[in-house]
Design a protein around this motif. Structure first.
Motif, mmCIF file in Angstrom:
data_model
loop_
_atom_site.group_PDB
_atom_site.id
_atom_site.type_symbol
_atom_site.label_atom_id
_atom_site.label_comp_id
_atom_site.label_asym_id
_atom_site.label_seq_id
_atom_site.Cartn_x
_atom_site.Cartn_y
_atom_site.Cartn_z
ATOM 1 N N TYR A 1 0.833 -1.191 0.000
ATOM 2 C CA TYR A 1 0.000 0.000 0.000
ATOM 3 C C TYR A 1 0.878 1.255 0.000
ATOM 4 C CZ TYR A 1 -4.327 -2.503 1.204
ATOM 5 O OH TYR A 1 -5.433 -3.313 1.198
ATOM 6 N N LEU A 2 0.290 2.340 -0.433
ATOM 7 C CA LEU A 2 0.861 3.655 -0.185
ATOM 8 C C LEU A 2 0.130 4.208 1.035
ATOM 9 C CD1 LEU A 2 2.705 5.975 -1.349
ATOM 10 C CD2 LEU A 2 0.617 6.874 -2.380
ATOM 11 N N MET A 3 0.868 4.591 2.039
ATOM 12 C CA MET A 3 0.280 5.098 3.281
ATOM 13 C C MET A 3 0.522 6.590 3.395
ATOM 14 S SD MET A 3 -1.094 2.461 4.536
ATOM 15 C CE MET A 3 -1.592 3.220 6.094
ATOM 16 N N GLY A 4 -0.480 7.298 3.859
ATOM 17 C CA GLY A 4 -0.337 8.740 3.985
ATOM 18 C C GLY A 4 -0.824 9.240 5.329
ATOM 19 N N TRP A 5 -0.211 10.330 5.775
ATOM 20 C CA TRP A 5 -0.705 11.100 6.912
ATOM 21 C C TRP A 5 -1.210 12.431 6.376
ATOM 22 C CZ3 TRP A 5 -1.690 9.604 11.743
ATOM 23 C CH2 TRP A 5 -1.031 8.479 12.255
ATOM 24 N N PHE A 6 -2.447 12.737 6.680
ATOM 25 C CA PHE A 6 -3.066 14.003 6.308
ATOM 26 C C PHE A 6 -3.381 14.792 7.578
ATOM 27 C CE2 PHE A 6 -4.234 13.444 1.794
ATOM 28 C CZ PHE A 6 -3.978 12.089 1.644
ATOM 29 N N VAL B 1 -6.352 18.114 13.131
ATOM 30 C CA VAL B 1 -6.686 16.703 13.275
ATOM 31 C C VAL B 1 -5.873 15.949 12.232
ATOM 32 C CG1 VAL B 1 -8.476 14.945 13.179
ATOM 33 C CG2 VAL B 1 -9.009 17.218 14.092
ATOM 34 N N TYR B 2 -5.164 14.932 12.678
ATOM 35 C CA TYR B 2 -4.301 14.162 11.799
ATOM 36 C C TYR B 2 -4.976 12.829 11.480
ATOM 37 C CZ TYR B 2 -0.468 17.419 12.338
ATOM 38 O OH TYR B 2 0.325 18.549 12.289
ATOM 39 N N TYR B 3 -4.967 12.498 10.199
ATOM 40 C CA TYR B 3 -5.600 11.281 9.712
ATOM 41 C C TYR B 3 -4.581 10.397 9.009
ATOM 42 C CZ TYR B 3 -9.922 13.984 10.232
ATOM 43 O OH TYR B 3 -10.961 14.748 10.715
ATOM 44 N N CYS B 4 -4.707 9.125 9.242
ATOM 45 C CA CYS B 4 -3.944 8.124 8.523
ATOM 46 C C CYS B 4 -4.820 7.587 7.396
ATOM 47 C CB CYS B 4 -3.567 7.010 9.494
ATOM 48 S SG CYS B 4 -2.827 5.570 8.766
ATOM 49 N N ALA B 5 -4.224 7.300 6.250
ATOM 50 C CA ALA B 5 -4.991 6.800 5.116
ATOM 51 C C ALA B 5 -4.160 5.791 4.324
ATOM 52 C CB ALA B 5 -5.407 7.947 4.212
ATOM 53 N N ALA B 6 -4.877 4.875 3.672
ATOM 54 C CA ALA B 6 -4.219 3.834 2.886
ATOM 55 C C ALA B 6 -4.708 3.883 1.443
ATOM 56 C CB ALA B 6 -4.516 2.463 3.490
ATOM 57 N N ASP B 7 -3.742 3.873 0.544
ATOM 58 C CA ASP B 7 -4.010 3.917 -0.898
ATOM 59 C C ASP B 7 -3.671 2.542 -1.452
ATOM 60 O OD1 ASP B 7 -2.627 6.015 -3.589
ATOM 61 O OD2 ASP B 7 -3.924 4.257 -3.633
ATOM 62 N N GLU B 8 -4.698 1.750 -1.691
ATOM 63 C CA GLU B 8 -4.487 0.353 -2.047
ATOM 64 C C GLU B 8 -3.761 0.192 -3.385
ATOM 65 O OE1 GLU B 8 -7.091 -3.799 -2.148
ATOM 66 O OE2 GLU B 8 -8.089 -1.852 -2.043
ATOM 67 N N ALA B 9 -4.083 1.026 -4.354
ATOM 68 C CA ALA B 9 -3.477 0.894 -5.681
ATOM 69 C C ALA B 9 -2.259 1.793 -5.854
ATOM 70 C CB ALA B 9 -4.518 1.217 -6.747
ATOM 71 N N ALA B 10 -1.856 2.453 -4.771
ATOM 72 C CA ALA B 10 -0.696 3.359 -4.826
ATOM 73 C C ALA B 10 -0.848 4.409 -5.927
ATOM 74 C CB ALA B 10 0.602 2.566 -5.006
ATOM 75 N N THR B 11 -2.025 4.973 -6.023
ATOM 76 C CA THR B 11 -2.277 5.998 -7.033
ATOM 77 C C THR B 11 -1.681 7.343 -6.651
ATOM 78 O OG1 THR B 11 -4.342 6.700 -5.988
ATOM 79 C CG2 THR B 11 -4.486 4.884 -7.581
#
Length: 120
Positions: free
Chosen positions: A32-37, A93-103
């Motif tokens: 996955y591509l993981m992001g912090w927003f 507010v900090y959010y974690c998110a997952a990008d399954e296709a790594a777009t």
């Protein structure tokens, strides 16, 4: 299906540090591509950092470069955001998110968010 749970937020004074954690259940995050927003009141959500777990490359917004470090622990299926030299403008507010296709543009799964407050 992936469930993401953030923790580690809180209140600190400017110059302090916090470490956010994002634990995933349901699937392994490998690939996955993981992001912090983050989203501050009255502002748009912005990408703070992202990591490509398969390739290991990491992105940082200019506003946090040199102060924040994103990392992942494959064995714990968890990503972290180490935040140092915090500033009042990091309050959000900090959010974690997952990008399954790594777009790098479409994040499929989101956590509930954790509040970070930095006082001057």
């Amino acid at each position: 299906q992936v469930q993401l749970v953030e923790s580690g937020g809180g209140s600190v004074q400017a110059g302090g540090s916090l470490r956010l954690s994002c634990a995933a259940t349901g699937r392994t995050l490998s690939g996955y591509l993981m992001g912090w927003f983050r989203q501050a009141p009255g502002k748009e959500r912005e990408l703070v950092s992202a990591i490509s777990w398969s390739g290991g490359s990491t992105y940082y917004a200019d506003s946090v470069k040199g102060r924040f470090t994103m990392s992942g622990d494959n064995a714990k299926n968890t990503v972290y955001l180490q935040m140092n030299r915090l500033k009042p403008e990091d309050t959000a507010v900090y959010y974690c998110a997952a990008d399954e296709a790594a777009t790098m543009t479409v994040y499929d799964y989101w956590g509930q968010g954790t509040q970070v407050t930095v006082s001057s």
